[in-house]
Design a protein around this motif. Structure first.
Motif, PDB file in Angstrom:
ATOM      1  N   LEU A   8      18.376   6.645  20.052  1.00  0.00           N
ATOM      2  CA  LEU A   8      18.854   5.915  18.882  1.00  0.00           C
ATOM      3  C   LEU A   8      19.993   6.714  18.254  1.00  0.00           C
ATOM      4  CD1 LEU A   8      18.612   3.695  16.678  1.00  0.00           C
ATOM      5  CD2 LEU A   8      16.866   5.115  15.595  1.00  0.00           C
ATOM      6  N   ILE A   9      21.115   6.037  18.012  1.00  0.00           N
ATOM      7  CA  ILE A   9      22.268   6.664  17.371  1.00  0.00           C
ATOM      8  C   ILE A   9      22.333   6.129  15.947  1.00  0.00           C
ATOM      9  CG2 ILE A   9      24.781   6.867  17.364  1.00  0.00           C
ATOM     10  CD1 ILE A   9      24.667   6.060  20.381  1.00  0.00           C
ATOM     11  N   ALA A  35      22.034   2.336  14.789  1.00  0.00           N
ATOM     12  CA  ALA A  35      21.730   1.992  13.400  1.00  0.00           C
ATOM     13  C   ALA A  35      22.884   2.492  12.551  1.00  0.00           C
ATOM     14  CB  ALA A  35      20.421   2.649  12.967  1.00  0.00           C
ATOM     15  N   GLU A  36      23.239   1.708  11.532  1.00  0.00           N
ATOM     16  CA  GLU A  36      24.417   2.070  10.730  1.00  0.00           C
ATOM     17  C   GLU A  36      24.078   2.851   9.464  1.00  0.00           C
ATOM     18  OE1 GLU A  36      22.793  -1.754   9.456  1.00  0.00           O
ATOM     19  OE2 GLU A  36      23.404  -1.020  11.418  1.00  0.00           O
ATOM     20  N   ASN A  37      22.785   3.037   9.181  1.00  0.00           N
ATOM     21  CA  ASN A  37      22.395   3.829   8.003  1.00  0.00           C
ATOM     22  C   ASN A  37      20.944   4.268   8.140  1.00  0.00           C
ATOM     23  OD1 ASN A  37      20.648   1.695   7.034  1.00  0.00           O
ATOM     24  ND2 ASN A  37      22.486   0.675   6.291  1.00  0.00           N
ATOM     25  N   VAL A  42      15.258   4.058  10.266  1.00  0.00           N
ATOM     26  CA  VAL A  42      13.799   4.113  10.132  1.00  0.00           C
ATOM     27  C   VAL A  42      13.186   2.848  10.752  1.00  0.00           C
ATOM     28  CG1 VAL A  42      11.892   4.090   8.463  1.00  0.00           C
ATOM     29  CG2 VAL A  42      13.847   5.615   8.108  1.00  0.00           C
ATOM     30  N   GLU A  43      13.793   1.706  10.480  1.00  0.00           N
ATOM     31  CA  GLU A  43      13.320   0.426  11.009  1.00  0.00           C
ATOM     32  C   GLU A  43      13.403   0.405  12.545  1.00  0.00           C
ATOM     33  OE1 GLU A  43      11.233  -2.563  10.753  1.00  0.00           O
ATOM     34  OE2 GLU A  43      11.753  -1.558   8.881  1.00  0.00           O
ATOM     35  N   LYS A  44      14.569   0.834  13.082  1.00  0.00           N
ATOM     36  CA  LYS A  44      14.771   0.851  14.543  1.00  0.00           C
ATOM     37  C   LYS A  44      13.808   1.841  15.208  1.00  0.00           C
ATOM     38  CE  LYS A  44      18.232  -1.822  16.046  1.00  0.00           C
ATOM     39  NZ  LYS A  44      19.594  -1.843  15.650  1.00  0.00           N
ATOM     40  N   ALA A  45      13.565   2.982  14.559  1.00  0.00           N
ATOM     41  CA  ALA A  45      12.652   3.981  15.131  1.00  0.00           C
ATOM     42  C   ALA A  45      11.256   3.371  15.266  1.00  0.00           C
ATOM     43  CB  ALA A  45      12.610   5.233  14.262  1.00  0.00           C
ATOM     44  N   ARG A  46      10.875   2.541  14.302  1.00  0.00           N
ATOM     45  CA  ARG A  46       9.577   1.868  14.343  1.00  0.00           C
ATOM     46  C   ARG A  46       9.470   0.889  15.513  1.00  0.00           C
ATOM     47  NH1 ARG A  46       9.657   0.452   8.498  1.00  0.00           N
ATOM     48  NH2 ARG A  46       8.912   2.475   7.792  1.00  0.00           N
TER      49      ARG A  46
END
Length: 129
Positions: A8-9, A35-37, A42-46
């Protein structure tokens, strides 16, 4: 590199995300999300459950330190590498104290990313012995 990592970047700069994605593709990483912020990270990591996160420290909304803390509290196994530009060294100690795996200096280079991926893969291999 044989092992496939989910990466994840997270950076508020589209150009930096693109450069990092290009470098990861040279390293033959195929599963890459962006992810842009910090909130999006946090959402993408989930949902994406990455093995490795490249996290910018300074971002609007939720910064990289806050996002790191949240990601690590939800999934301590995720390795988070903080990307820092000049002038953010004070944040690095805090990030490392909060469980950051490593850090790289911007501008990001193929060598710095390769060295982190190799270190991670080598540690993973020695853990399975």
């Amino acid at each position: 590199m044989q092992k496939q990592l989910r990466v994840l970047i997270c950076d508020d700069s589209v150009l930096i995300r693109k450069k990092l994605r290009d470098i990861l593709e040279v390293c033959q990483m195929k599963e890459i999300e962006e992810a842009e912020n910090g909130v999006a990270a946090v959402e993408k990591a989930r949902t994406f459950k990455p093995d490795l996160v490249f996290m910018d420290i300074v971002m609007p909304g939720k910064d990289g330190i806050e996002a790191l803390e949240e990601i690590k509290s939800e999934n301590p196994k995720i390795k988070v590498v903080m990307a820092s530009s000049a002038g953010t060294q004070s944040h690095l100690k805090k990030a490392l104290d909060l469980g950051a795996y490593d850090f790289i200096q911007k501008p990001v280079t193929l060598e710095s990313v390769t060295s982190i991926i190799e270190k991670m893969i080598n540690e993973g291999e020695s853990a399975h012995v």
